[in-house]
Design an enzyme around this catalytic site. Structure first.
Site, PDB file in Angstrom:
ATOM      1  N   VAL B  14       0.826  -1.140  -0.023  1.00 51.38           N
ATOM      2  CA  VAL B  14       0.108   0.027  -0.007  1.00 51.38           C
ATOM      3  C   VAL B  14       0.739   1.368  -0.124  1.00 51.38           C
ATOM      4  CG1 VAL B  14      -1.741   1.225   1.344  1.00 51.38           C
ATOM      5  CG2 VAL B  14      -1.917  -1.002   0.898  1.00 51.38           C
ATOM      6  N   LYS B 105      -6.245  -0.639  10.020  1.00 51.61           N
ATOM      7  CA  LYS B 105      -7.674  -0.905  10.727  1.00 51.61           C
ATOM      8  C   LYS B 105      -7.483  -1.764  12.066  1.00 51.61           C
ATOM      9  CE  LYS B 105      -7.594  -4.621   7.342  1.00 51.61           C
ATOM     10  NZ  LYS B 105      -6.863  -4.104   6.360  1.00 51.61           N
ATOM     11  N   GLU B 129      -9.690   7.378   6.062  1.00 50.58           N
ATOM     12  CA  GLU B 129     -10.464   6.497   4.871  1.00 50.58           C
ATOM     13  C   GLU B 129      -9.902   5.199   4.453  1.00 50.58           C
ATOM     14  OE1 GLU B 129     -13.409   5.940   2.921  1.00 50.58           O
ATOM     15  OE2 GLU B 129     -13.440   8.042   2.601  1.00 50.58           O
ATOM     16  N   GLY B 134     -10.957  -0.242   1.238  1.00 48.78           N
ATOM     17  CA  GLY B 134      -9.981   0.301   0.328  1.00 48.78           C
ATOM     18  C   GLY B 134     -10.374   1.489  -0.605  1.00 48.78           C
ATOM     19  N   GLY B 187      -2.847 -14.436  -4.634  1.00 50.03           N
ATOM     20  CA  GLY B 187      -2.292 -13.181  -3.711  1.00 50.03           C
ATOM     21  C   GLY B 187      -3.563 -12.431  -3.003  1.00 50.03           C
ATOM     22  N   GLU B 190      -3.626 -14.713   2.323  1.00 51.61           N
ATOM     23  CA  GLU B 190      -2.522 -14.741   3.006  1.00 51.61           C
ATOM     24  C   GLU B 190      -1.892 -16.312   3.216  1.00 51.61           C
ATOM     25  OE1 GLU B 190      -0.452 -12.004   4.329  1.00 51.61           O
ATOM     26  OE2 GLU B 190      -2.071 -10.668   3.812  1.00 51.61           O
ATOM     27  N   ASP B 201     -10.452  -9.546  10.210  1.00 47.55           N
ATOM     28  CA  ASP B 201     -10.275  -8.336   9.242  1.00 47.55           C
ATOM     29  C   ASP B 201     -11.768  -7.410   9.337  1.00 47.55           C
ATOM     30  OD1 ASP B 201      -8.720  -6.714   7.055  1.00 47.55           O
ATOM     31  OD2 ASP B 201     -10.640  -7.388   6.247  1.00 47.55           O
ATOM     32  N   LYS B 205     -12.741  -3.521  10.723  1.00 45.61           N
ATOM     33  CA  LYS B 205     -13.348  -2.729  10.012  1.00 45.61           C
ATOM     34  C   LYS B 205     -14.938  -2.413  10.476  1.00 45.61           C
ATOM     35  CE  LYS B 205     -11.119  -4.373   5.887  1.00 45.61           C
ATOM     36  NZ  LYS B 205     -11.444  -5.146   4.818  1.00 45.61           N
ATOM     37  N   GLY B 303      -6.258  -3.927  -2.164  1.00 45.50           N
ATOM     38  CA  GLY B 303      -5.323  -3.799  -3.452  1.00 45.50           C
ATOM     39  C   GLY B 303      -4.612  -2.408  -3.159  1.00 45.50           C
TER      40      GLY B 303
END
Lengths: 423, 423
Positions: B14, B105, B129, B134, B187, B190, B201, B205, B303
């Protein structure tokens, strides 16, 4: 706690909805955002309209000067609609230093420069979230979320009336006139539906949205516009059998040479396209940017409360600003191309005799147009109906080919010319 | 032209994407938004990582002090991930008065109070944001577009890995292990997929998003969490035959008494539901508010480039502010209810003998649970498989009924307990 005194001009559907939000959710806004918004003046024709809405008649303002001369008022909401007197009132408010929140897409698309220069003169902000696609936060997304990107495409279903009509035609097989009548009964369409069904309303919004997306001015008169009044339920049914849904799309594209396309027209989209499943009076806008890839926003594009939600969001947003909002419309006039590539669906009525299909494909081929699908229907020994889907071609080549086809011996008519958007 | 000097901490996926946007689209951002953003320092393990990315090694910063002591830097981007040292670095940057833009996050959901108090101490803004979904502008929508509303519901597909796996299982009939393997090859997942497939995850969020939506703090440990690793392709196929798609949903709801629900779990949604058609690694969030009705945002939830688009949007957004951003998380701890109403799908293996269906429905009935659909499959004279869809019931009643069913003579097993969300 920041206090904000607001005037509303026009207590119709959207103005009334705004009054509802600001009274019913005043505490929600105070506790969530630390802003206390109070309606202190309402401009309308008569105090009676205020009473009907449950608003105190003390709030009644008989003219714009009562509002602009009140130093306590910092935000003026315009929900009158139409060009005048809304335009003059907004200009007075802006020039007297008041922020203006407006839902007036027609005015914005026709007199943007004048409004922006009044805002500059008064050092005021002009807030327009409610002007496009009701409660869908498309303006905020374009101005506050796409900054990393060169936006290459904006494609939307941005008129609820026509989407309602097309959904009824698609799902219930209704013909156009019947579906329009139903929309009128439900209040989704006006008595004179022209602005919606002929694509004017969508073009107003596209002029605003595409100018913001591409930072270059796209005037209304440069937008190609075609409505849905000639669409038949048969077109929709045949398209459906080929895997397509028919939608009235507003399309803005930025070509790699910097020129733009801006157009409103019916189009077939594949059933798997994200816009294909936007049904009824819902709206959606798809954006493509070079880094964000594809995003879509979906919601209610009209209606008193969703539109009022956008207006009140602008009021609170503006309360958080120390300097007036600058909208990034760009200053340069766009180079709008009047030809654009598309695939086409169309039908040809021919005499039912041998060799007609070969003549048709020959004419198309001579204009460089190749056929992706062909469907022959209803051959009865006299006439036959041929439905053709082309590969990508240009507007000009397609028009030329159709004109030539009409003169071919044995061709009775060519019709139902509808563009196809594959992605 | 406003000039902004930025440091990036962590030049991984990122961080590298952010560097790409800021170099490739520097002119686009200048001309569109009047902000010139320059990357002046990059913190990473070694200068070699900068060289690999095409960044000048002169930008290399070996430690956080080089960044916080540089008075020219006004914005620090954190793209290191994980709790430490990212947490300490962000705190140092905030306390030294620098705005921080973060995609982290996990850190935000676990140490929000600490970060907010550092921001207060330094008079700095914290911009988040990129931490959720994403490139989808969900944070901006919650903070800048929903102010008019009491938000009642937030339902999202906010993990791309699991949505990719479930889409493969649904569309290609793959089993869970195979689809996970494919996701790993591409990809999308993980090597250790736990954080994604077990819903951690999504819970990170949801903690952030629901706190913002309802202005009340929803700590991670109050979020009910259930992953997809026990879902079978048969569950998905049977659900599909009944008109449902299986999705891993993150759900926040504000009950009318002010308590909230916060949960991450697989759920069947009707094929006509707006979230049902969100495929592959795409994400979407549906919001309901009392005035805006329903809106949905859709796009790439992960991504390098979509996430970087959100980071850069925050940098430009922050450049336009005279005062640091306040996020409206609310200060009060939410009253999170640990029971919530749902419809259920589940299967029961029984001995194939008369009267079993009546016994099962009797047990359910004794817990006040009524059946909306029942499907008996694979009866072979020995065993039979019964699939049941219930009407709305509570978590507690359903668990009690299942426990009792397991003890019924003739019931071999009860499994595939999956919630159903009808709207």
């Amino acid at each position: 706690m920041k206090k904000l005194k607001v005037a509303i001009m026009g207590l119709g559907t959207v103005g009334g909805g705004t009054y509802d939000v600001l009274t019913r959710n005043r505490e929600v806004i105070k506790s969530g955002y630390g802003v206390d918004v109070e309606v202190v003046k309402i401009l309308d024709k008569s105090p009676k309209r205020l009473a009907d809405k449950g608003a105190s008649e003390k709030l009644f303002a008989a003219n714009i000067d009562e509002i602009v001369s009140d130093p306590d008022i910092s935000v003026v909401v315009e929900t009158m609609g139409g060009l005048e007197p809304a335009g003059s009132f907004i200009i007075k408010a802006l020039e007297s230093g008041k922020s203006v929140v407006t839902a007036n897409k027609e005015l914005l698309s026709k007199r943007l420069d004048e409004l922006l220069s009044s805002a500059d003169k008064g050092g005021s902000g002009l807030y327009i979230e409610a002007s496009c696609v009701g409660g869908v936060p498309i303006i905020r997304t374009l101005t506050e979320s796409m900054q990393a990107n060169r936006v290459t495409e904006l494609t939307g279903i941005i008129n609820g009336t026509t989407n309602y009509i097309l959904t009824k035609m698609s799902e219930e097989g209704d013909d156009y006139a019947y579906a329009l009548g139903e929309a009128q009964k439900l209040g989704y369409a006006e008595f004179d539906p022209t602005a919606d069904v002929e694509g004017f309303d969508a073009a107003y919004k596209l002029s605003i949205l595409a100018s913001l997306a591409f930072h270059t001015r796209i005037p209304l008169d440069k937008i190609y516009r075609e409505g849905i009044s000639k669409i038949t339920s048969r077109d929709i049914a045949v398209g459906k059998s080929m895997g397509y849904e028919l939608k009235l799309l507003a399309i803005g594209r930025q070509n790699s040479d910097g020129s733009v396309q801006a157009r409103v027209h019916p189009a077939f989209v594949p059933a798997s396209h994200p816009l294909a499943s936007v049904r009824g009076s819902f709206n959606a806008v798809l954006l493509k940017g070079d880094f964000v890839d594809e995003i879509m926003l979906y919601g209610r594009g009209a209606g008193a409360h969703p539109t009022a939600s956008a207006i009140v969001s602008d009021i609170v947003y503006c309360a958080g600003k120390d300097r007036p909002q600058k909208n990034d419309f760009g200053s340069k006039l766009a180079n709008v191309s009047d030809d654009f590539p598309s695939e086409y669906y169309f039908s040809v009525s021919v005499l039912d005799r041998p060799g007609m299909l070969s003549v048709i494909s020959g004419v198309l081929g001579s204009h460089g147009i190749s056929i992706s699908k062909m469907l022959q229907e209803n051959a009865d020994g006299h006439c036959a109906e041929v439905v053709i889907l082309t590969h990508m071609t240009s507007e000009r080549l397609f028009r030329a080919a159709v004109a030539e086809l009409r003169d071919v011996d044995g061709v009775l008519s060519v019709g139902s010319e509808i563009r196809v958007i594959e992605d």
